[in-house]
Design an enzyme around this catalytic site. Structure first.
Site, PDB file in Angstrom:
ATOM      1  N   ASP A 170       1.730  -5.899   7.018  1.00 15.94           N
ATOM      2  CA  ASP A 170       3.181  -5.712   7.090  1.00 15.94           C
ATOM      3  C   ASP A 170       3.843  -7.091   7.168  1.00 15.94           C
ATOM      4  O   ASP A 170       3.399  -7.952   7.932  1.00 15.94           O
ATOM      5  CB  ASP A 170       3.530  -4.861   8.330  1.00 15.94           C
ATOM      6  CG  ASP A 170       4.951  -4.323   8.269  1.00 15.94           C
ATOM      7  OD1 ASP A 170       5.901  -5.134   8.155  1.00 15.94           O
ATOM      8  OD2 ASP A 170       5.118  -3.098   8.334  1.00 15.94           O
ATOM      9  N   ILE A 171       4.890  -7.292   6.356  1.00 13.58           N
ATOM     10  CA  ILE A 171       5.547  -8.619   6.360  1.00 13.58           C
ATOM     11  C   ILE A 171       6.451  -8.829   7.575  1.00 13.58           C
ATOM     12  O   ILE A 171       6.902  -9.944   7.808  1.00 13.58           O
ATOM     13  CB  ILE A 171       6.396  -8.898   5.083  1.00 13.58           C
ATOM     14  CG1 ILE A 171       7.283  -7.721   4.732  1.00 13.58           C
ATOM     15  CG2 ILE A 171       5.539  -9.350   3.925  1.00 13.58           C
ATOM     16  CD1 ILE A 171       8.377  -8.079   3.749  1.00 13.58           C
ATOM     17  N   GLN A 182      12.165   5.882   8.923  1.00 15.46           N
ATOM     18  CA  GLN A 182      11.513   5.539   7.648  1.00 15.46           C
ATOM     19  C   GLN A 182      12.468   4.714   6.797  1.00 15.46           C
ATOM     20  O   GLN A 182      13.638   5.075   6.619  1.00 15.46           O
ATOM     21  CB  GLN A 182      11.100   6.810   6.886  1.00 15.46           C
ATOM     22  CG  GLN A 182      10.281   6.487   5.636  1.00 15.46           C
ATOM     23  CD  GLN A 182       9.739   7.733   4.929  1.00 15.46           C
ATOM     24  OE1 GLN A 182      10.087   8.863   5.281  1.00 15.46           O
ATOM     25  NE2 GLN A 182       8.886   7.520   3.945  1.00 15.46           N
ATOM     26  N   HIS A 184       1.385   3.102   9.696  1.00 19.48           N
ATOM     27  CA  HIS A 184       1.346   1.804  10.373  1.00 19.48           C
ATOM     28  C   HIS A 184       0.099   1.767  11.257  1.00 19.48           C
ATOM     29  O   HIS A 184      -0.170   2.724  12.008  1.00 19.48           O
ATOM     30  CB  HIS A 184       2.556   1.639  11.297  1.00 19.48           C
ATOM     31  CG  HIS A 184       3.871   1.545  10.597  1.00 19.48           C
ATOM     32  ND1 HIS A 184       4.502   0.353  10.348  1.00 19.48           N
ATOM     33  CD2 HIS A 184       4.697   2.509  10.110  1.00 19.48           C
ATOM     34  CE1 HIS A 184       5.662   0.579   9.741  1.00 19.48           C
ATOM     35  NE2 HIS A 184       5.803   1.883   9.585  1.00 19.48           N
ATOM     36  N   HIS A 214       3.344   5.866   4.310  1.00 19.06           N
ATOM     37  CA  HIS A 214       2.508   4.786   4.854  1.00 19.06           C
ATOM     38  C   HIS A 214       2.214   5.061   6.319  1.00 19.06           C
ATOM     39  O   HIS A 214       3.034   5.608   7.048  1.00 19.06           O
ATOM     40  CB  HIS A 214       3.167   3.413   4.694  1.00 19.06           C
ATOM     41  CG  HIS A 214       4.595   3.366   5.134  1.00 19.06           C
ATOM     42  ND1 HIS A 214       5.628   3.871   4.377  1.00 19.06           N
ATOM     43  CD2 HIS A 214       5.157   2.891   6.268  1.00 19.06           C
ATOM     44  CE1 HIS A 214       6.773   3.698   5.019  1.00 19.06           C
ATOM     45  NE2 HIS A 214       6.510   3.121   6.176  1.00 19.06           N
TER      46      HIS A 214
HETATM   47  P1  AMP Z   1       8.993   2.249   7.790  1.00 21.45           P
HETATM   48  O1  AMP Z   1      10.206   1.722   8.510  1.00 21.45           O
HETATM   49  O2  AMP Z   1       8.111   3.110   8.630  1.00 21.45           O
HETATM   50  O3  AMP Z   1       9.382   2.900   6.477  1.00 21.45           O
HETATM   51  O4  AMP Z   1       8.113   0.981   7.466  1.00 21.45           O
HETATM   52  C1  AMP Z   1       8.257   0.176   6.344  1.00 21.45           C
HETATM   53  C2  AMP Z   1       7.496  -1.082   6.639  1.00 21.45           C
HETATM   54  O5  AMP Z   1       7.281  -1.784   5.425  1.00 21.45           O
HETATM   55  C3  AMP Z   1       8.227  -2.042   7.585  1.00 21.45           C
HETATM   56  O6  AMP Z   1       7.428  -2.275   8.736  1.00 21.45           O
HETATM   57  C4  AMP Z   1       8.400  -3.299   6.746  1.00 21.45           C
HETATM   58  O7  AMP Z   1       8.250  -4.472   7.486  1.00 21.45           O
HETATM   59  C5  AMP Z   1       7.309  -3.142   5.708  1.00 21.45           C
HETATM   60  N1  AMP Z   1       7.547  -3.838   4.457  1.00 21.45           N
HETATM   61  C6  AMP Z   1       8.695  -3.826   3.730  1.00 21.45           C
HETATM   62  N2  AMP Z   1       8.523  -4.556   2.606  1.00 21.45           N
HETATM   63  C7  AMP Z   1       7.238  -5.016   2.637  1.00 21.45           C
HETATM   64  C8  AMP Z   1       6.463  -5.839   1.758  1.00 21.45           C
HETATM   65  N3  AMP Z   1       6.965  -6.332   0.613  1.00 21.45           N
HETATM   66  N4  AMP Z   1       5.184  -6.121   2.103  1.00 21.45           N
HETATM   67  C9  AMP Z   1       4.674  -5.631   3.264  1.00 21.45           C
HETATM   68  N5  AMP Z   1       5.355  -4.850   4.115  1.00 21.45           N
HETATM   69  C10 AMP Z   1       6.623  -4.549   3.819  1.00 21.45           C
END
Ligand code: AMP
Ligand code: ZN
Length: 140
Positions: free
Chosen positions: A34-35, A97, A105, A103
Site C-alpha cells: 500500500d502506498i 472503500q 488490507h 482488496h
Molecule cells: P480502501 O480505502 O479500503 O478502498 O483502500 C484503498 C487503498 O489503496 C488505500 O489504503 C490506498 O492507500 C491504496 N492505494 C491507492 N492507490 C494505490 C497505488 N497506486 N498503489 C498502492 N496502493 C494504493
C-alpha cells in the site's frame, strides 16, 4: 462483468500498466504494498479478475484472496517481526472503500503502534441487538 475494467486503478496494477511493489502473486491474486501504509509492511491482496467489492467478487476468487491474505499474514509475523496483524476489507464508500476493485488490507501490528479501534466498545441495548438479529434472520 469483464475480467478487467479499463478505468480501474488496481486492474492497471495487476496488468503492470501502473507501477507497484509486488510481494507475491499466484494465478488468481496479486499482493502489493500500500502506498499509504498504516503501519510498516501494510499490503493489499487483490484478485486478478475485476470485482468492485465483497458482494460482487466470485466466491472462488474470494477464497483465493483469503488464502493469499493468510500467507501474507504469516510473512509479516515471521519476516517483519509483527506482533499481530489485521485483515480488513471495506465495502462501500460509507464503509471507507475508496478503490472499487476488491482488496484485502493486510496490516501488520506492532505492540506500540498508533492504530486504535475505530469504535468505542460499549454494551448495546439487548432489545435493539435482538431486533437487528431478527431483521437479519428475515423476520418481519
Ligand atoms: P480502501 O480505502 O479500503 O478502498 O483502500 C484503498 C487503498 O489503496 C488505500 O489504503 C490506498 O492507500 C491504496 N492505494 C491507492 N492507490 C494505490 C497505488 N497506486 N498503489 C498502492 N496502493 C494504493
Ligand atoms: Zn479492477
Amino acid at each position: 462483468m469483464a475480467a478487467t475494467d479499463p478505468d480501474c486503478l488496481f486492474c492497471k496494477i495487476v496488468a503492470g500498466e501502473i507501477p507497484s511493489t509486488v510481494v507475491a502473486s499466484d494465478e488468481q491474486t496479486v499482493t502489493f504494498m500500500d502506498i499509504n501504509p498504516a503501519t510498516r509492511g501494510h499490503a493489499l491482496v487483490v484478485p486478478r479478475t475485476h470485482a468492485a467489492d465483497v458482494l460482487a467478487i466470485d466466491p472462488d476468487d474470494l477464497a483465493a484472496v483469503a488464502r493469499a491474505g493468510r500467507q501474507q499474514a504469516r510473512r509479516v509475523m515471521e519476516r517483519l517481526g509483527a506482533d499481530g496483524v489485521n485483515l480488513l476489507n471495506s465495502c462501500g464508500a460509507d464503509a471507507w472503500q475508496t478503490v472499487f476493485h476488491f482488496h484485502l488490507h493486510v496490516i501488520p501490528r506492532y505492540r506500540d503502534d498508533p492504530l486504535r479501534l475505530p469504535w468505542d466498545p460499549a454494551p448495546g441495548d439487548p432489545e435493539e441487538i435482538a431486533g437487528a438479529a431478527g431483521q437479519l434472520r428475515g423476520e418481519a
